[in-house]
Design a protein around this motif. Structure first.
Motif, PDB file in Angstrom:
ATOM      1  N   SER A   1      -6.940 -29.160  32.588  1.00  0.00           N
ATOM      2  CA  SER A   1      -7.456 -28.941  31.233  1.00  0.00           C
ATOM      3  C   SER A   1      -8.749 -28.151  31.361  1.00  0.00           C
ATOM      4  O   SER A   1      -9.361 -28.121  32.417  1.00  0.00           O
ATOM      5  CB  SER A   1      -7.711 -30.266  30.517  1.00  0.00           C
ATOM      6  N   TYR A   2      -9.175 -27.538  30.278  1.00  0.00           N
ATOM      7  CA  TYR A   2     -10.264 -26.587  30.351  1.00  0.00           C
ATOM      8  C   TYR A   2     -11.526 -27.084  29.658  1.00  0.00           C
ATOM      9  O   TYR A   2     -11.470 -27.839  28.699  1.00  0.00           O
ATOM     10  CB  TYR A   2      -9.841 -25.257  29.711  1.00  0.00           C
ATOM     11  N   GLN A   3     -12.654 -26.612  30.137  1.00  0.00           N
ATOM     12  CA  GLN A   3     -13.926 -27.013  29.560  1.00  0.00           C
ATOM     13  C   GLN A   3     -14.090 -26.450  28.156  1.00  0.00           C
ATOM     14  O   GLN A   3     -14.513 -27.140  27.236  1.00  0.00           O
ATOM     15  CB  GLN A   3     -15.053 -26.507  30.452  1.00  0.00           C
ATOM     16  N   ILE A   4     -13.764 -25.170  28.002  1.00  0.00           N
ATOM     17  CA  ILE A   4     -13.772 -24.578  26.667  1.00  0.00           C
ATOM     18  C   ILE A   4     -12.349 -24.671  26.144  1.00  0.00           C
ATOM     19  O   ILE A   4     -11.420 -24.211  26.778  1.00  0.00           O
ATOM     20  CB  ILE A   4     -14.225 -23.111  26.717  1.00  0.00           C
ATOM     21  N   THR A   5     -12.185 -25.296  24.990  1.00  0.00           N
ATOM     22  CA  THR A   5     -10.865 -25.603  24.464  1.00  0.00           C
ATOM     23  C   THR A   5      -9.949 -24.383  24.489  1.00  0.00           C
ATOM     24  O   THR A   5     -10.292 -23.327  23.982  1.00  0.00           O
ATOM     25  CB  THR A   5     -10.992 -26.165  23.036  1.00  0.00           C
ATOM     26  N   ASN A   6      -8.773 -24.565  25.083  1.00  0.00           N
ATOM     27  CA  ASN A   6      -7.895 -23.458  25.393  1.00  0.00           C
ATOM     28  C   ASN A   6      -6.492 -23.779  24.886  1.00  0.00           C
ATOM     29  O   ASN A   6      -5.569 -23.993  25.659  1.00  0.00           O
ATOM     30  CB  ASN A   6      -7.905 -23.304  26.923  1.00  0.00           C
ATOM     31  N   ILE A   7      -6.358 -23.838  23.560  1.00  0.00           N
ATOM     32  CA  ILE A   7      -5.084 -24.265  22.979  1.00  0.00           C
ATOM     33  C   ILE A   7      -4.393 -23.079  22.315  1.00  0.00           C
ATOM     34  O   ILE A   7      -4.852 -21.947  22.422  1.00  0.00           O
ATOM     35  CB  ILE A   7      -5.329 -25.380  21.928  1.00  0.00           C
ATOM     36  N   PHE A   8      -3.285 -23.342  21.643  1.00  0.00           N
ATOM     37  CA  PHE A   8      -2.552 -22.297  20.920  1.00  0.00           C
ATOM     38  C   PHE A   8      -2.892 -22.436  19.439  1.00  0.00           C
ATOM     39  O   PHE A   8      -2.283 -23.241  18.730  1.00  0.00           O
ATOM     40  CB  PHE A   8      -1.048 -22.455  21.145  1.00  0.00           C
ATOM     41  N   PRO A   9      -3.866 -21.681  18.958  1.00  0.00           N
ATOM     42  CA  PRO A   9      -4.469 -21.972  17.652  1.00  0.00           C
ATOM     43  C   PRO A   9      -3.538 -21.960  16.443  1.00  0.00           C
ATOM     44  O   PRO A   9      -3.664 -22.827  15.572  1.00  0.00           O
ATOM     45  CB  PRO A   9      -5.541 -20.878  17.489  1.00  0.00           C
ATOM     46  N   ASN A  10      -2.615 -20.994  16.379  1.00  0.00           N
ATOM     47  CA  ASN A  10      -1.790 -20.893  15.182  1.00  0.00           C
ATOM     48  C   ASN A  10      -0.475 -21.640  15.288  1.00  0.00           C
ATOM     49  O   ASN A  10       0.396 -21.503  14.422  1.00  0.00           O
ATOM     50  CB  ASN A  10      -1.506 -19.426  14.856  1.00  0.00           C
ATOM     51  N   LEU A  11      -0.317 -22.413  16.341  1.00  0.00           N
ATOM     52  CA  LEU A  11       0.868 -23.254  16.445  1.00  0.00           C
ATOM     53  C   LEU A  11       0.479 -24.665  16.023  1.00  0.00           C
ATOM     54  O   LEU A  11      -0.683 -25.054  16.134  1.00  0.00           O
ATOM     55  CB  LEU A  11       1.397 -23.274  17.892  1.00  0.00           C
ATOM     56  N   SER A  12       1.454 -25.430  15.561  1.00  0.00           N
ATOM     57  CA  SER A  12       1.150 -26.799  15.158  1.00  0.00           C
ATOM     58  C   SER A  12       0.797 -27.629  16.388  1.00  0.00           C
ATOM     59  O   SER A  12       1.083 -27.241  17.525  1.00  0.00           O
ATOM     60  CB  SER A  12       2.352 -27.432  14.457  1.00  0.00           C
ATOM     61  N   VAL A  13       0.170 -28.771  16.139  1.00  0.00           N
ATOM     62  CA  VAL A  13      -0.203 -29.668  17.231  1.00  0.00           C
ATOM     63  C   VAL A  13       1.036 -30.035  18.048  1.00  0.00           C
ATOM     64  O   VAL A  13       1.029 -29.988  19.280  1.00  0.00           O
ATOM     65  CB  VAL A  13      -0.878 -30.938  16.657  1.00  0.00           C
TER      66      VAL A  13
END
Lengths: 331, 236, 251
Positions: C85-97
């Motif tokens: 996991s990453y220190q700076i949030t590294n998610i897929f922003p426009n996809l649902s949770v």
């Protein structure tokens, strides 16, 4: 249950597809086909309607790479043009059966996409766009030079398809109405194919890549290979549109390969909305209709269309269809 | 005299009403800690003071003047500086150039060389790296640069949003010592912090924010001793 | 002694003239929680990048479960059992949770299938749902990731690496930006996870590390400064000088 797209603004305000279920989206392919069936009766001419089919397909094919994978290519005219030229040459110079010629044209576009993709995908962002632009210009100049094959500046001529014989059916390709529906069948099948790709596991992969490439890689996806596959699928679809264009016009203008055409494809996609399945098609419809209508009033119709395009980008970045879908969703 | 007075401050992000009648003051030369849970509205309050909220109503008085109508850069020129949570060290600029930004934005004429020299004394780590590109430094060093940049024009008051977040302990200690020195020199500090214990050990007074409202005010020592209140609003 | 789950020998990394890491040697035992601390710029992120395959070391070897990872591509690391996991949030922003986690889970099932409807991959979706429950985000399944509050985004950040069910989980400042309450929740989650996997953790919050870790590695200027139990590290004078300060790291 099919997962489907609604639009959502990305941080730059333009639309990106996002996964939400809705009844409308489940039926997107049948509804699209229904719309296409009535199109020639709504539009002023069948010729315009055929153009909408062809460029609509180009835009939808392009959007697989642009809206869904997040890669801005400025070179997709290459696939459209190569599809057209190879089909024309296959029929004209080699006397191939129209179906074989079409398949050859599509495959040629596919091969070109593998080559261009392999080179371009090593780069990112603006460099990717520049590489695709440069490579497609290479194709343009090759076609210009190989005039004994391509007709050079005059374009490719001397091939006509008048009747389509297929599985015992005989379709009169010179009759505007039957021509339209024949092409529509191909486009409908292509749209169905695109829909399947978007709903497939691979469809989720390219969206993840668009959203966050490094995380997608960390999640276990071979990002380069996935991008290449998306590039090739996109190239195949644009190539298919090119073959249809060749057969429709019985000529292939050199301009089909020029970056103007690439730009046109991007414009149509954005105008309709890159954030949805059907948006690009709507964009093609809007653009070609405006061209058709405004060119009756003035030879400077491009200025009017250009202004309208700018207004959309500034105020309705989701595009025509994207804005409509958002509005319906009550946002 | 109060250096900063908030009276009936309300704030919105679009239709979302995030601050409700926030009122408190900060006396000159004080350190006040603004604490509360994530999402309580602490950053929104700081942004309102600096003029960075999209929409606010209510009064903000700084150094005796009403500043609600002023733009952020005008507030800076009055002597109000801001160290945001994200630090915002400018890419492509060296440490020295980032520091100079703090002077360029100011309207007073300051002897640049002397200002840099003074800052370097307070921040030896930055002194060593003046010609290094700002963003290539470690997170803690960037935080120090952001604070130095805010300090260089000798502001009357500094607003700091989570200065200790993600910073290693020894640097947090240095930061605490620096803030104490600033207070001795008469600079006023308003600190938003989630590291409640450190903030309360440093501050004179504390204000607790919960769901956009001020729910508690006291001197820091009292709050530090009151575990119940801390538990309720800061979930310590 | 059983094979350590991860073993690094003389790992070094340089970028041009800049030496980021030098001579890092350590064995990580299965099932332990190891904290990696040190000043920013000490090489912790670089070390994590090497352990997760995002960077190749300039020198030295990395062995996972006894296998040399030298030729392994980054996207294969998670398939081998290493997730990060990453220190700076590294998610897929426009996809649902849900989709954020589902697409991560899908990587173990299907990557290039362009034909079948992915809605039929029920096992993938269930795996994603289970992970969301374990991080407490199942109520937010349909929310777009970019609209989550910060703490929830951090939870999603962890969930994406968790759904890989990795044998070795690398957590880079999982509590970054979190207040005391959320930090406590994260600690509880990490303890739960540690029961089934090996965890390496970068953190600055010493109280958290002390209660949680079996072992602490201290990096400084790219080298291993100290390696021991939390108590030993706290007492180490050099570590106190460069990192912990005089208050045992509680500032």
């Amino acid at each position: 249950m099919t997962v489907a797209q609604n639009t959502t603004p990305a941080s730059d305000g333009t639309a990106r597809p996002s996964i939400q279920t809705s009844n409308f989206s489940r039926w997107r392919v049948p509804l699209s086909i229904l719309a296409l069936c009535v199109l020639p009766w709504i539009l002023p001419s069948q010729a315009l309607a055929v153009n909408v089919l062809i460029y609509g397909l180009v835009a939808v094919g392009y959007n697989l790479l642009f809206g869904y994978t997040g890669l801005l290519s400025f070179g997709h005219a290459a696939f459209f043009g190569v599809g057209a030229y190879v089909t024309g040459i296959a029929i004209g110079a080699f006397g191939m059966h129209w179906f074989v010629a079409m398949v050859t044209g599509v495959l040629a576009a596919g091969v070109l996409a593998i080559v261009m993709g392999a080179l371009a995908i090593r780069t990112r962002g603006i460099y990717f766009s520049m590489v695709t632009l440069a490579l497609s210009q290479l194709v343009y100049y090759t076609a210009l030079q190989a005039s004994s094959w391509t007709g050079g500046e005059n374009g490719l001529r001397g091939f006509t398809v008048s009747t389509l014989n297929f599985a015992g059916l005989s379709v009169d390709f010179l009759n505007p109405i039957t021509k339209y529906y024949a092409i529509m069948v191909v486009v409908a099948l292509a749209l169905w194919f695109v829909s399947r790709v978007l709903n497939s596991p691979f469809g989720a992969v390219i969206e993840a890549i668009r959203e966050n490439e490094t995380r997608a890689r960390a999640c276990g996806y071979n990002v380069e290979r996935a991008k290449l596959l998306s590039f090739v699928l996109s190239g195949l679809l644009c190539g298919l549109a090119g073959t249809l264009s060749a057969m429709h016009l019985s000529i292939v203008p050199l301009d089909s390969l020029h970056y103007h055409t690439s730009g046109l494809i991007v414009m149509m996609t954005l105008l309709g909305g890159a954030g949805s399945f059907f948006g690009p098609f709507v964009g093609a419809l809007a653009f070609l209709s405006m061209e058709d209508i405004f060119s009756l009033w003035t030879s400077h119709w491009q200025i009017i269309v250009g202004i309208i395009f700018i207004l959309f980008v500034l105020y309705l970045p989701k595009g025509i269809w994207g804005t409509f879908v958002s509005w319906r969703a009550g946002r | 005299m109060a250096m900063l007075e908030l009276d009936g401050l309300n704030g919105w992000y679009g239709a979302s009403h995030v601050l409700h009648n926030v009122s408190f003051s900060v006396e000159q030369g004080e350190i006040v800690a603004l604490v509360g849970r994530n999402g309580a509205g602490k950053t929104s309050i700081i942004r309102s003071i600096m003029g960075l909220m999209p929409r606010t109503t209510g009064t903000v008085r700084f150094d005796g003047k009403n500043i609600e109508a002023m733009k952020a850069h005008q507030r800076y020129a009055m002597g109000l500086a801001y160290v945001p949570e994200e630090r915002r060290i400018v890419r492509g600029l060296t440490v020295l150039e980032n520091l100079q930004l703090g002077l360029v934005a100011d309207r007073k004429v300051i002897d640049e060389a002397r200002a840099i020299e003074e800052i370097a004394q307070s921040f030896p780590r930055l002194q060593e790296r003046l010609n290094q590109e700002g963003v290539t430094m470690s997170g803690g060093e960037q935080q120090m640069l952001a604070i130095a940049r805010a300090m260089i024009a000798r502001p009357k008051m500094i607003l700091l949003d989570e200065p200790s977040e993600g910073i290693m302990p020894v640097l947090v200690e240095e930061m605490g010592a620096l803030f104490r020195r600033l207070r001795e020199q008469g600079t006023t500090l308003l600190l938003v912090e989630q590291n409640v214990e450190w903030a309360l050990n440093l501050a004179d007074r504390a204000v607790i924010v919960d769901q956009g409202e001020v729910v508690y005010r006291s001197d820091a020592a009292t709050l530090l001793a009151d575990k119940d209140i801390q538990e309720r609003y800061c979930a310590v | 002694m059983t094979t350590p789950i991860m073993s690094v020998t003389d790992i070094g990394k340089h970028f041009g003239g800049l030496v980021a890491l030098k001579g890092i040697t350590a064995d990580f035992r299965e099932g332990q929680i190891t904290a990696i601390i040190g000043p920013n710029g000490a090489g912790k992120s670089t070390f994590f990048n090497i352990l997760s395959g995002a960077l190749k070391p300039s020198t030295g070897t990395l062995k996972f479960r006894g296998t040399d990872m030298a030729g392994v591509a980054q996207h294969d690391y998670v398939h081998r059992g290493i997730a990060r996991s990453y220190q700076i949030t590294n998610i897929f922003p426009n996809l649902s949770v849900l989709e954020n986690v589902r697409v991560a889970a899908q990587a173990f099932r299907s990557r290039f299938n362009i034909w079948t409807d992915r809605g039929t991959l029920h096992d993938v979706e269930e795996r994603a749902q289970r992970t969301l429950v374990s991080v407490g985000l199942s109520a937010k399944s349909d929310t777009l990731a970019k609209f989550l509050a910060h703490g929830q985004q951090r939870a999603l950040e962890i969930a994406i690496s968790l759904v890989a069910e990795p044998a070795l989980l690398l957590l880079d400042e999982p509590t970054a930006g979190m207040g005391p309450e959320e930090t406590r929740e994260m600690v509880t989650l990490i303890e739960k996870l540690a029961a089934e996997r090996t965890i390496l953790l970068v953190e600055h919050k010493m109280k958290m590390i002390l209660g949680l870790s079996d072992r602490v590695l201290v990096l400084h200027h790219g080298q291993l400064l100290a390696d021991g139990t939390p108590k030993e590290i706290q007492a180490n004078a050099e570590v106190r000088r460069v990192y912990l300060g005089q208050n045992d790291g509680y500032a």
